[in-house]
Write an enzyme that holds these catalytic residues in place. Structure first.
Site, mmCIF file in Angstrom:
data_model
loop_
_atom_site.group_PDB
_atom_site.id
_atom_site.type_symbol
_atom_site.label_atom_id
_atom_site.label_comp_id
_atom_site.label_asym_id
_atom_site.label_seq_id
_atom_site.Cartn_x
_atom_site.Cartn_y
_atom_site.Cartn_z
ATOM 1 N N CYS A 1 -0.931 5.453 10.054
ATOM 2 C CA CYS A 1 0.252 4.776 10.572
ATOM 3 C C CYS A 1 -0.132 3.484 11.264
ATOM 4 O O CYS A 1 -0.991 3.467 12.132
ATOM 5 C CB CYS A 1 0.946 5.634 11.617
ATOM 6 S SG CYS A 1 1.354 7.266 11.064
ATOM 7 N N CYS B 1 1.158 -2.677 15.645
ATOM 8 C CA CYS B 1 1.172 -2.314 14.220
ATOM 9 C C CYS B 1 0.596 -3.458 13.385
ATOM 10 O O CYS B 1 1.045 -4.601 13.504
ATOM 11 C CB CYS B 1 2.602 -2.004 13.788
ATOM 12 S SG CYS B 1 2.770 -1.697 12.019
ATOM 13 N N SER C 1 12.139 6.153 8.127
ATOM 14 C CA SER C 1 11.667 5.797 9.467
ATOM 15 C C SER C 1 12.159 4.401 9.827
ATOM 16 O O SER C 1 12.118 3.488 9.001
ATOM 17 C CB SER C 1 10.136 5.841 9.478
ATOM 18 O OG SER C 1 9.632 5.562 10.763
ATOM 19 N N GLU D 1 0.824 -1.199 0.000
ATOM 20 C CA GLU D 1 0.000 0.000 0.000
ATOM 21 C C GLU D 1 0.862 1.253 0.000
ATOM 22 O O GLU D 1 1.978 1.255 0.509
ATOM 23 C CB GLU D 1 -0.880 0.019 1.263
ATOM 24 C CG GLU D 1 -1.699 -1.249 1.379
ATOM 25 C CD GLU D 1 -2.708 -1.214 2.517
ATOM 26 O OE1 GLU D 1 -3.584 -2.076 2.520
ATOM 27 O OE2 GLU D 1 -2.626 -0.324 3.377
ATOM 28 N N CYS E 1 6.254 -7.046 7.171
ATOM 29 C CA CYS E 1 7.364 -6.495 7.952
ATOM 30 C C CYS E 1 7.809 -7.551 8.953
ATOM 31 O O CYS E 1 6.986 -8.308 9.464
ATOM 32 C CB CYS E 1 6.926 -5.235 8.703
ATOM 33 S SG CYS E 1 8.267 -4.397 9.599
ATOM 34 N N CYS F 1 3.397 8.392 1.439
ATOM 35 C CA CYS F 1 3.899 7.384 2.360
ATOM 36 C C CYS F 1 4.028 6.084 1.567
ATOM 37 O O CYS F 1 3.047 5.616 0.982
ATOM 38 C CB CYS F 1 2.896 7.246 3.503
ATOM 39 S SG CYS F 1 3.307 5.973 4.684
ATOM 40 N N CYS G 1 6.158 -5.364 15.754
ATOM 41 C CA CYS G 1 5.656 -4.475 16.817
ATOM 42 C C CYS G 1 4.181 -4.823 17.059
ATOM 43 O O CYS G 1 3.391 -4.828 16.113
ATOM 44 C CB CYS G 1 5.813 -3.013 16.422
ATOM 45 S SG CYS G 1 7.530 -2.565 16.054
ATOM 46 N N SER H 1 11.453 5.262 15.547
ATOM 47 C CA SER H 1 10.219 4.823 16.216
ATOM 48 C C SER H 1 10.584 4.369 17.619
ATOM 49 O O SER H 1 10.989 3.228 17.820
ATOM 50 C CB SER H 1 9.599 3.668 15.431
ATOM 51 O OG SER H 1 9.231 4.120 14.146
ATOM 52 N N LEU H 2 10.447 5.249 18.566
ATOM 53 C CA LEU H 2 10.907 4.938 19.927
ATOM 54 C C LEU H 2 9.785 4.290 20.746
ATOM 55 O O LEU H 2 9.917 3.186 21.227
ATOM 56 C CB LEU H 2 11.439 6.207 20.601
ATOM 57 C CG LEU H 2 12.328 5.931 21.812
ATOM 58 C CD1 LEU H 2 13.618 5.262 21.414
ATOM 59 C CD2 LEU H 2 12.612 7.213 22.588
#
Ligand code: SAH
Length: 387
Positions: A379, A145, A234, A118, A138, A131, A142, A257-258
């Site tokens: 996001c 996500c 990112s 996407e 991935c 984006c 996480c 990305s903390l």
């Protein structure tokens, strides 16, 4: 399309990290995979004069043309075959969804092997941000996500990454996002900013991602001629890759990305933290700033009662200030809902307090104007599920 193999991804177990992308067939080579010398060689290998490579590049990167009929500077004999070989279709549109009164468009693409990715086009005052995805799925897992929960299908090639931006440019040229605004109808909108915040951990697909950056910033017609400063990479915090990127000498903006300032919580929210800790990731981000002069951005999804405590804002402020002033800003993102997740976004009061505390510590902080929520385009919502 039913005869295509269906990419199978297995849901990762909590904490599992996947670095090596499954080996799969590769899409056909495309002009955007190659630098100028490579394009010339490829055109010559097809029996054409080397200068045809530049003409093709102009069609692709400057005119955003894909129909051979419009490429009248190429000889009619063999034109279709040449275009087919150098500019094969890599992305097939599956669906296009609009949100935010037409200021956001999410596009779902099917790749040659059936994998889905996407990209999202977003219009803001004075800029259009795109984006893009760097991997199908991935491997960073996480838990908040949607893409992370899907597992890693495969890395995208350079051209598959670049083609998303060119497709966005084509859509804008055709009037997408222009809305009712007279000014933008007169001057077509351009993709001014690109963020590697779609599906995937781009730094885990390092070579292809960096090659794609080159294609985006190379002056036309070699590339799209964008400004490196308008590109944002990112990352979950792959420390060696951050250092490598700093050494490339391309001043793209880095976003880390903390999501937690302490290792105990970050080990859970961003499992890569079990490899590189909060302090190691922040040190790498600071080195990135020192080397490139680009202010780093810290992403922090605000999750209600999980990571939005006042003491965590104070600890984050402390850790950032300890490394210097003016090198960083924080971008809190109220958590976007994902399927099956028990977490929700922080209350507005908690968000405000979080921001207030960071600012009191001298850290510039802006809550992200998140887009595309109702079309799962925001996001962490990109999972490319076909419905
Ligand atoms: N792999 C890269 C790009 C991922 S998406 C990275 O992790 O940085 C870009 C940002 O969206 C990341 O900061 C990611 O942590 C954040 N994000 C993921 N899921 C989210 C969600 N549900 N709500 C808000 N932000 C989310």
């Amino acid at each position: 399309m039913t005869d295509l193999p269906t990419p199978s991804t297995r849901r990762p177990v909590p904490g599992q990290l996947t670095f090596a992308a499954p080996r799969r067939g590769k899409p056909p080579q495309h002009l955007a995979d190659l630098d100028e010398a490579g394009r010339k060689a490829a055109v010559e290998a097809l029996g054409h004069k080397g200068f045809r490579a530049k003409q093709l590049s102009t069609h692709y990167f400057e005119r955003f043309v894909s129909d051979p009929a419009e490429m009248t500077d190429l000889p009619a004999a063999g034109r279709a075959e040449l275009v087919d070989a150098m500019l094969p279709r890599l992305l097939t549109p599956v669906r296009s969804l609009e949100a935010d009164d037409g200021r956001t468009i999410k596009q779902v693409w099917r790749l040659f092997d059936g994998a889905l990715v996407e990209s999202v086009l977003m219009r803001y005052p004075g800029r259009v941000t795109m984006c893009i995805s760097s991997q199908a799925g991935c491997g960073m897992n996480c838990p908040f996500c949607a893409t992370g929960q899907e597992g890693l299908t495969r890395n995208l090639t350079t051209a598959e990454i670049v083609e998303q931006v060119v497709a966005g440019a084509r859509m804008l040229r055709a009037g997408a996002l222009a809305g009712g605004d007279d000014e933008s109808r007169e001057t077509p909108l351009r993709v001014s900013n690109v963020v590697f915040m779609g599906m995937g951990e781009a730094l885990a697909n390092y070579r292809q991602a960096v090659n794609a950056i080159h294609r985006l910033i190379d002056p036309a017609p070699a590339g799209l001629g964008m400004s490196a400063r308008h590109l944002t990479m990112s990352t979950v915090g792959l420390v060696p890759a951050i250092d490598k990127l700093a050494a490339e000498g391309i001043p793209v903006t880095l976003a880390l990305s903390l999501h937690a300032p302490d290792d105990e919580l970050r080990n859970e929210l961003v499992p890569i933290n079990t490899r590189w800790t909060v302090d190691e990731a922040l040190d790498a981000a600071y080195r990135y700033y020192e080397t490139t002069g680009q202010r780093v951005s810290i992403e922090y999804a605000l999750i209600r009662d999980i990571n939005d405590h006042a003491w965590r804002a104070d600890l984050l402020g402390e850790k950032l200030r300890a490394r210097g002033a003016g090198w960083v800003h924080v971008n809190p993102i109220p958590l976007n809902p994902t399927p099956g997740s028990i977490w929700t976004s922080s209350t507005p009061a908690a968000q405000q307090e979080f921001v207030r505390r960071l600012e009191a510590a001298g850290i510039p902080t802006t809550i992200r104007d998140t887009r595309g929520k109702e079309i799962d385009g925001a996001c962490g919502q990109l999972a490319a599920v076909e419905v």
